[in-house]
Write an enzyme that holds these catalytic residues in place. Structure first.
Site, PDB file in Angstrom:
ATOM      1  N   LYS A 134      50.472  65.766  40.257  1.00  9.01           N
ATOM      2  CA  LYS A 134      49.337  66.663  40.510  1.00  9.01           C
ATOM      3  C   LYS A 134      49.035  67.540  39.302  1.00  9.01           C
ATOM      4  O   LYS A 134      47.886  67.642  38.857  1.00  9.01           O
ATOM      5  CB  LYS A 134      49.630  67.535  41.725  1.00  9.01           C
ATOM      6  N   ASP A 176      47.203  78.937  45.537  1.00 11.04           N
ATOM      7  CA  ASP A 176      48.253  79.443  46.417  1.00 11.04           C
ATOM      8  C   ASP A 176      48.331  80.957  46.384  1.00 11.04           C
ATOM      9  O   ASP A 176      48.146  81.580  45.338  1.00 11.04           O
ATOM     10  CB  ASP A 176      49.628  78.888  46.003  1.00 11.04           C
ATOM     11  N   MET A 181      59.236  83.908  38.697  1.00  9.43           N
ATOM     12  CA  MET A 181      57.847  83.890  38.241  1.00  9.43           C
ATOM     13  C   MET A 181      56.843  84.434  39.254  1.00  9.43           C
ATOM     14  O   MET A 181      55.835  85.014  38.877  1.00  9.43           O
ATOM     15  CB  MET A 181      57.461  82.468  37.840  1.00  9.43           C
TER      16      MET A 181
END
Length: 435
Positions: free
Chosen positions: A22, A121, A341
């Site tokens: 992806k 997201d 992160m």
């Protein structure tokens, strides 16, 4: 909104072929805007985010020809930049975080671009500064209009420059590389991301006539050229899906073989799962995970608790920390998962706790998992998928759990995993999709 109904406790068995990557697909497809000649791409995954990007390119005037199940030809000869002014473009671009990847190619080839704040997201703040600062150092001028949430960018005279990135952003590196390929002069890009996906992009651009050296390192030199030509490219298998299948096999005590996994491009992924106690047999490019009744997490040499943390490549990818966390719930031993992160990526653990997992959420970035060692099975519950990776982690938990689970908002999973319910059902899973 779609949901999965999962009857857990079934062991899976068989072979599965990972989809195309992806994260590579979003970069490579965007790079087709750099040339008016045909670019053919193979192994493109049929997932929502990729299909949205293809539709976005179509709206800009790119001629897209489907050559086969996973092969497309892109010809960006007749681009209509007036589309950037339309409401339809704002809606489609803002719903896809990957839309930011078209900015570099548009600036390089046409000298201007316009992009709304992209979506994606909800896993915490995800800066675009690395993209923008790098493009500014090449000569691009950014103006943000808060009334319509659009970035207006002018780059009529891109010039090569020395750029030291503040973070080794994969998509930021890719965007800057694509813009620098057609800039006037030489660009030196330091602290560049060097993931296999970035390497793949660089190799493809070189076949198109770009002059990029230092590929595979964090110091890239890009000599600008006047134009690029067409080429043919094949995407790598998706390393995140491969890691997901390794974790799924362990959690469900299944025997699975992952075919054509490009093992030499997986970095630390096999080693980290091995530290979790998961057995693997590697045969050429195939990974066989034998059925295991139990698996035990290693401790460090001094006996302290194992820590698994994300890091820039060649460190462990952050996209698989959610999988590691769910796999640890049924392991023997304890592990500290440190997600550096993104500050919201561990917030799905409350669902696992409701299923019976023993997890201490230390703070937004760290969770301690105390493995149950299969003494108590997880129990099925109803839950909602918050993002792609957490959604698949919850799916893995549900497949291993006793009883029925329901996962709502599985469109999030569809964004990154191709026909996951159909493919897993072929291996023995019991997943029903409902609307």
């Amino acid at each position: 909104m779609a949901s999965f109904i999962i009857n857990g406790g079934n062991r899976l068995q068989g072979e599965i072929v990972p989809q195309g990557a992806k994260n590579e697909a979003l970069q490579i497809i965007s790079a087709t805007l750099l040339t008016e000649e045909k670019v053919t791409i193979h192994n493109i995954p049929n997932i929502r985010d990729v299909n949205k990007l293809i539709d976005l390119l179509k709206s800009l005037g790119v001629e897209v020809e489907k050559l086969g199940e996973e092969s497309y030809a892109f010809t960006a000869k007749n681009i209509d930049l007036s589309i950037l002014e339309t409401k339809e473009f704002k809606v489609s671009a803002s719903s896809l975080r990957g839309s930011i990847m078209i900015v570099g190619p548009l600036l390089a080839r046409f000298g201007k671009a316009k992009i709304p704040k992209p979506g994606g997201d909800k896993i915490g703040r995800r800066r675009l500064d690395t993209h923008f600062i790098g493009l500014q150092k090449l000569g691009a001028k950014f103006v943000y209009h808060p009334e319509d949430s659009f970035y207006h960018i002018d780059a009529t005279n891109l010039k090569g420059s020395y750029i030291l990135l503040d973070e080794a952003s994969v998509t930021g590196t890719a965007n800057i590389i694509m813009a620098a390929c057609l800039a006037d002069g030489t660009t030196v890009l330091y602290n560049a991301a060097c993931e296999p996906y970035v390497q793949q992009l660089c190799h493809m651009l070189n076949r198109m006539g770009a002059k990029i050296s230092g590929i595979g390192s964090n110091l890239l030199t890009i000599e600008g050229v006047s134009s690029l030509k067409g080429t043919e490219h094949r995407l790598l298998p998706d390393m995140i899906e491969i890691g997901s299948f390794i974790g799924m096999a362990a959690m469900t005590q299944s025997e699975l073989t992952i075919k054509n996994a490009a093992v030499d491009q997986l970095g630390l992924i096999p080693e980290v799962f091995s530290r979790m106690g998961i057995q693997m047999e590697i045969h050429h490019d195939d990974i066989k995970i034998p059925a295991q009744d139990n698996y035990e997490i290693e401790s460090f040499i001094d006996g302290s608790i194992m820590t698994v943390a994300d890091a820039i490549w060649p460190g462990f990818t952050p996209d698989l920390l959610s999988i590691i966390l769910v796999v640890a719930t049924q392991a023997k031993g304890t592990v500290l998962v440190h997600q550096k992160m993104f500050e919201s990526r561990l917030f799905f653990v409350d669902k696992l706790i409701d299923m019976g997992a023993q997890i201490i959420l230390c703070d937004p970035h760290r969770a301690t998992v105390i493995g149950l060692n299969r003494k108590h099975a997880l129990r099925g519950i109803r839950m909602t998928s918050p993002d792609i990776r957490a959604g698949v982690s919850l799916l893995i938990a549900a497949l291993s759990a006793e009883g029925e689970s329901i996962i709502d908002n599985v469109e999030q999973i569809d964004r990154g995993y191709q026909n996951i319910d159909i493919r897993l059902n072929q291996l023995g899973a019991d997943i029903t999709r409902i609307n």
